[in-house]
Scaffold this active site. Structure first.
Site, PDB file in Angstrom:
ATOM      1  N   CYS A  31       0.432  -1.359   0.124  1.00 21.32           N
ATOM      2  CA  CYS A  31       0.102   0.226   0.048  1.00 21.32           C
ATOM      3  C   CYS A  31       1.239   1.337  -0.018  1.00 21.32           C
ATOM      4  O   CYS A  31       1.252   0.990   0.739  1.00 21.32           O
ATOM      5  CB  CYS A  31      -0.705  -0.159   1.169  1.00 21.32           C
ATOM      6  N   CYS A  34       0.441   3.602   2.876  1.00 23.92           N
ATOM      7  CA  CYS A  34       0.518   3.124   4.101  1.00 23.92           C
ATOM      8  C   CYS A  34       2.394   3.258   4.579  1.00 23.92           C
ATOM      9  O   CYS A  34       2.413   3.789   5.149  1.00 23.92           O
ATOM     10  CB  CYS A  34       0.639   1.928   4.653  1.00 23.92           C
TER      11      CYS A  34
END
Length: 418
Positions: A31, A34
């Protein structure tokens, strides 16, 4: 600062968390958001630890511990939750160190904080831009207030006080009462005019003019039945015009503010909005209104807002079936593009592998059908060949018999002539 390995089963995280407060980030290794949050998250952990906070900070790979992530209802990445006992509070605000720490300290403490003195009351007013206060003793209204505070503590602060602790400029019509303090004034809750207490709190948890982001517009719950007038990347003079409008339009269902850039608005309306612009969003039905010309005067902007109120302004967007289909297609495209931008190799693997498998399956099916058809045709031809040969033999035999008969008849005729 606790790392993700502290969440392995051998550390009995599920049992330990019931007696402690945990601030947890659920993430996925692939991600991009993230990865962007990672340095901020380490700063959050370091500051809470240095301040002596009892809040444990950690992160968990939701793809490796999918059962735990599913238990906490993780649907996207990154997901930030504060776990307190058997309760889990979602954080959906700006992903900055200050905002995350403020959220953690607010939710980790009491749901309703007491204000025993006027001095403490005035100190709280100076520290917080918006706060709700229950005034009075025990009552059914207080029970409802505590219930609402338990749900809305993720957004704002809730306090309780007796009438003696109120500032001198606060006048109550009755006791008990619930008041919201913001914009250097206060507003009292009226059950007959304002409806449910939870809906009123959700409407009043914002200042009259503020910096607007996705969390403000589409928080869960969203600003109930609020219409947001957004201005972004405007010069200071234009912001002052909007501040003037916020005092010129009496309808308190309008939320005024500004937004930096147009990326979020573009994704919201699934289009391109020039910068600078003014847009009015109706969060109850996803409609929006655009002013087609630059704003130069206060009267011009007030006239535009009144045209929205009286229905003469042209509405765009909405929540109809066509817009929903368009939204699904837009979100799918955005998701694919974000994966390829953050990790091209992973994107090729995630989307190329399924497409390759499907292509091979389709090729196999088509090839199998083609072979089956050819075999059937060949079989029919083989079955038809003997029949054709037999028919040809019979035809030839018939022709030979007819030729013999003609020869015999001719011979007989020749004998009679002789």
């Amino acid at each position: 600062f606790l790392k993700c390995y502290c969440f392995c089963p051998q550390f009995r995280f599920k049992e330990k968390r019931m007696d402690e407060v945990w601030l947890v980030e659920f993430y996925a290794p692939w991600c991009g958001y993230c990865k962007k949050l990672e340095p901020v998250w380490y700063e959050v952990g370091a500051e809470l630890k240095s301040s002596g906070s009892l809040i444990n900070v950690g992160k968990m790979d939701a793809t490796a511990f999918s059962s735990v992530a599913s238990e906490f209802g993780v649907r996207g990445y990154p997901t930030i939750k504060l776990l307190k006992g058997d309760l889990a509070y979602n954080y959906k605000g700006p992903r900055t160190k200050e905002d995350i720490i403020e959220f953690a300290n607010r939710v980790a403490g009491p749901v309703v904080r007491a204000l025993p003195s006027r001095q403490m009351f005035e100190g709280v007013l100076n520290r917080h831009s918006v706060l709700f206060v229950y005034i009075g003793g025990d009552s059914p209204l207080k029970e409802k207030y505590i219930e609402v505070a338990s749900e809305m503590i993720v957004y704002t602060y809730f306090f309780s006080a007796l009438e003696d602790a109120l500032p001198t400029n606060v006048t109550l019509q009755e006791l008990p009462s619930v008041a919201v303090f913001k914009d250097r004034t206060y507003f009292l809750y009226d059950a007959y005019q304002d409806g449910e207490l939870s809906s009123w709190v959700n409407r009043e948890r914002f200042r009259g003019y503020l910096h607007i982001d996705g969390f403000t517009l589409l928080g869960d719950p969203a600003p109930c039945q609020k219409t947001s007038c957004v201005v972004y990347n405007f010069p200071l003079s234009s912001v002052k015009i909007l501040l003037g409008v916020s005092g010129s339009v009496p309808d308190r269902d309008f939320q005024f503010g500004h937004m930096d850039g147009n990326d979020y608005i573009n994704s919201l309306i699934m289009g391109e909005v020039p910068v600078p612009s003014i847009i009015v969003l109706n969060t109850s039905n996803d409609q929006y209104f655009l002013l087609g010309e630059p704003v130069k005067t206060l009267d011009q902007l007030v006239q535009f807002i009144h045209s929205v109120l009286d229905g003469s302004a042209q509405a765009q967007g909405g929540d109809g079936i066509f817009q929903r289909i368009k939204r699904v297609a837009f979100d799918a495209r955005s998701t694919v593009m974000s994966v390829f931008r953050s990790s091209p190799l992973l994107g090729c693997f995630l989307f190329g592998l399924p497409l390759g498998v499907i292509s091979l399956m389709c090729y196999g099916i088509c090839t199998a059908e083609s072979d089956d058809g050819t075999e059937e045709l060949d079989l029919l031809k083989r079955e038809a060949l003997p029949e054709e040969d037999e028919y040809e033999d019979r035809r030839r035999e018939g022709e030979e018999e007819e030729e013999e008969e003609r020869q015999e008849e001719k011979s007989a005729a020749d004998k009679k002539v002789d």
